[in-house]
Design an enzyme around this catalytic site. Structure first.
Site, PDB file in Angstrom:
ATOM      1  N   ASP A 146     -37.812 -14.055  -1.205  1.00  0.00           N
ATOM      2  CA  ASP A 146     -37.647 -13.039  -2.247  1.00  0.00           C
ATOM      3  C   ASP A 146     -37.651 -11.640  -1.626  1.00  0.00           C
ATOM      4  O   ASP A 146     -38.257 -11.400  -0.584  1.00  0.00           O
ATOM      5  CB  ASP A 146     -38.803 -13.113  -3.254  1.00  0.00           C
ATOM      6  N   ASP A 169     -33.556 -15.722  -2.168  1.00  0.00           N
ATOM      7  CA  ASP A 169     -34.027 -16.276  -3.439  1.00  0.00           C
ATOM      8  C   ASP A 169     -34.009 -15.161  -4.485  1.00  0.00           C
ATOM      9  O   ASP A 169     -32.967 -14.584  -4.765  1.00  0.00           O
ATOM     10  CB  ASP A 169     -35.408 -16.906  -3.269  1.00  0.00           C
ATOM     11  N   ASP A 173     -39.149 -11.438  -8.503  1.00  0.00           N
ATOM     12  CA  ASP A 173     -39.727 -12.570  -9.230  1.00  0.00           C
ATOM     13  C   ASP A 173     -41.139 -12.211  -9.683  1.00  0.00           C
ATOM     14  O   ASP A 173     -41.945 -11.722  -8.888  1.00  0.00           O
ATOM     15  CB  ASP A 173     -39.774 -13.817  -8.350  1.00  0.00           C
ATOM     16  N   ARG A 226     -29.782 -14.419 -14.090  1.00  0.00           N
ATOM     17  CA  ARG A 226     -31.211 -14.130 -14.257  1.00  0.00           C
ATOM     18  C   ARG A 226     -31.465 -12.627 -14.350  1.00  0.00           C
ATOM     19  O   ARG A 226     -31.948 -11.997 -13.421  1.00  0.00           O
ATOM     20  CB  ARG A 226     -32.046 -14.730 -13.124  1.00  0.00           C
TER      21      ARG A 226
END
Length: 333
Positions: A146, A169, A173, A226
């Site tokens: 991330d 990724d 997050d 997302r």
């Protein structure tokens, strides 16, 4: 597939008439959920009151961001983060402001973890949960995991005016019981899985009732999906974001409640979904503009008005394609 216009923009005159106050784009302090009292804090202040240090090497940067106590860590130039034994993810301790100098400060090759190590057996906020962190005015790219990972009941986080791209990724997050976060005025591009909010469908024990996050004035510039993808959060506020050329915008599942307003969606296949993967979510939408999109925003259920928690001003959705690219990203604070 031919796209159809669901709601046309209102024209250049409306855009010019509805430009926001200059204070919006260069806010001196956080807003949204990052300002809501909770867990013993009244708001997010980062490293305010602590020493101000300027770093330009990986060793100095990693030292200061993980020291105890408040620090304002100013990043000068490009810092290549090592992969080491942590897959390139590096811990940030409580009471930190990490801010880039000028428009060229960058972190490459690694990411930042704001939160304790993962422990599935911890299902309520521990006394040593990481908290009170600000990340601003940085280019983050090329992480092997991330770019920014917020986890394990971390709270009071403000991620503002950054440029995020090309992570393996997530870009940002937020998961595992984290809460009271604002993500504002960032540019996301050249990235796939951009914003995850909520770990997975089996993680209600940590995530249910938490994950309250505000996303506003972000530029999703060709990033794929997302924006965010949400589970379990009782209230997520998504307003005045510019979605451009994405496969989907927002997804709400596992009874998460999303309040979506004043956004501009251009060439987005699915702007907002509640029938996605896993149990259905909830979504309320108002005053959004959709242009060349294949589907409408799906709505379901009721969601608490964010003004129950904090005051805010919404810019005209028609102004978003002008205002957000001009104000989002680095070199604007």
């Amino acid at each position: 597939m031919r796209r159809r216009t669901l709601l046309a923009a209102t024209g250049a005159a409306a855009v010019a008439a509805s430009l926001p106050r200059e204070a919006h784009a260069a806010a001196a302090g956080p807003d949204g959920f990052a300002t809501v009292p909770g867990y013993g804090l009244s708001t997010t202040t980062g490293g305010a009151g602590g020493p101000v240090v300027t770093v330009s090497s990986p060793a100095a940067f990693l030292d200061y961001i993980n020291r105890p106590g408040p620090y304002v860590v100013q990043v000068s130039g490009t810092i290549a983060l090592p992969t080491g034994t942590s897959d390139g993810m590096h811990p940030v301790a409580s009471h930190k402001t990490i801010v880039g100098l000028g428009s060229t400060a960058a972190l490459t090759g690694g990411g930042l973890t704001i939160g304790l190590p993962v422990d599935d057996d911890v299902t309520s906020p521990p006394s040593n949960a990481v908290h009170n962190v600000i990340i601003r005015n940085l280019r983050l790219s090329g992480a092997s995991d991330d770019l920014i990972n917020v986890q394990m009941f971390t709270h009071h986080i403000w991620i503002d005016h950054n440029d995020l791209s090309d992570g393996d990724d997530g870009a940002v997050d937020i998961k595992r019981g984290s809460d009271l976060v604002t993500v504002s005025w960032n540019r996301f591009h050249d990235h796939d899985k951009t914003l995850l909010l909520g770990h997975d469908d089996d993680n209600a024990a940590q995530d249910a009732g938490r994950l309250r996050t505000t996303y506003h004035h972000n530029y999703f510039d060709g990033s794929d999906q997302r924006h965010p993808r949400v589970r379990f959060a009782p209230l997520v506020h998504v307003y005045n974001n510019y979605f451009r050329d994405n496969s989907y915008g927002i997804a709400s599942t596992n009874d998460a409640g999303l309040f979506v307003e004043g956004n501009y969606f251009f060439s987005v296949n699915n702007p907002g979904r509640v029938d996605f993967s896993g149990p259905l979510g909830r979504m309320v939408q108002r005053d959004n503009i959709l242009v060349e999109c294949n589907h409408a925003i799906e709505v379901r259920g009721t969601v608490t008005d964010p003004r129950t928690f904090y005051p805010y001003a919404v810019d005209s959705a028609a102004s978003v394609p002008t205002v957000v690219p001009a104000g989002a990203g680095v070199g604007k604070v």
